[in-house]
Design an enzyme around this catalytic site. Structure first.
Site: not given
Ligand code: DX5
Ligand code: ZN
Length: 221
Positions: A7, A34, A67, A148, A181
């Site tokens: 991400s 994201d 996403h 979020g 995720d």
């Molecule tokens: C949250 C996103 C995730 C997040 C993952 O809303 O969909 O993809 O950015 O980041 P980490 O690995 O830091 O939880």
């Molecule tokens: Zn995500």
């Protein structure tokens, strides 16, 4: 062997370009984009993620795993198809009816038949709610945190949903990727893999590491 989708939500300002090059060199399998609209979730990353995705498209052949955490799914599909993503995932909770879910699945396939379709569900959404759509999509993205923001702690209960989903697709001979995720790092990855996810999204854990290749290899094991 699982695949890693990094991400880029928390990429450091001013270090975007070097980070994207290093992630490619570090063998991430996908860039996880994201997209947040400030309505479906509080943050708004829409414009920034479109810029990043367009830039990555120019410098890398790695697939984009988009996403969508947005209310207006069709509008976002139109905007993000322009960066020729490998897959576009929208949220079940952004749809008001099952007819709308099927309509969006068809919309992505008609607009861009090379783009795969994913559906994501939030931690509180029952896994059974996704079953009827599985034969028509390529991936189910099981959120292991509330969507979020990055840097949250993985919600353990969501692993049971991954286990149930894995059992269901095996019992029904459905070919589909299970992506997890949120809050995935070296400590939580083994349980997520054991539960049955074959694509792991990780943001903070990878971007904070000083050697992307080392942590990506570790997460893949
Ligand atoms: C949250 C996103 C995730 C997040 C993952 O809303 O969909 O993809 O950015 O980041 P980490 O690995 O830091 O939880
Ligand atoms: Zn995500």
């Amino acid at each position: 062997m699982v695949e890693i989708s990094t991400s880029i939500l928390s990429v450091k300002k001013g270090e975007e370009s070097s980070t994207f090059f290093e992630l490619e060199a570090g063998k991430t399998d996908y860039f996880h984009i994201d997209v947040m609209d400030g309505k479906f979730v509080e943050k708004n990353t829409y414009k920034k993620m479109l810029e990043y995705a367009s830039y990555i498209k120019r410098i890398s052949n790695l697939p984009l795993d988009v996403h969508l955490m947005v209310e207006n799914v069709k509008e976002a599909i139109n905007d993000f198809l322009s960066v020729e993503p490998n897959i576009i995932t929208f949220h079940l909770e952004a749809c008001k009816s099952k007819e709308e879910v099927f309509e969006i699945i068809k919309y992505i396939k008609i607009k861009e038949n090379n783009c795969k379709v994913g559906i994501s569900i939030k931690p509180d959404t029952k896994i059974e709610e996704i079953y009827e759509f599985l034969p028509y999509i390529h991936m189910c993205l099981v959120m292991t945190v509330e969507p979020g923001k990055g840097g949250q702690t993985l919600i353990k209960d969501t692993l049971k949903k991954i286990e149930e989903l894995k059992r269901y697709i095996e019992n029904n001979n459905i070919e589909i990727d299970i992506e997890a995720d949120g809050g995935i790092n070296l400590a939580t990855a083994p349980d997520v893999k054991k539960a049955g996810a074959n694509i792991l999204v990780s943001g903070t854990a990878i971007l904070m590491a000083n050697d992307f290749k080392v942590i990506i290899d570790e997460l893949k094991k």
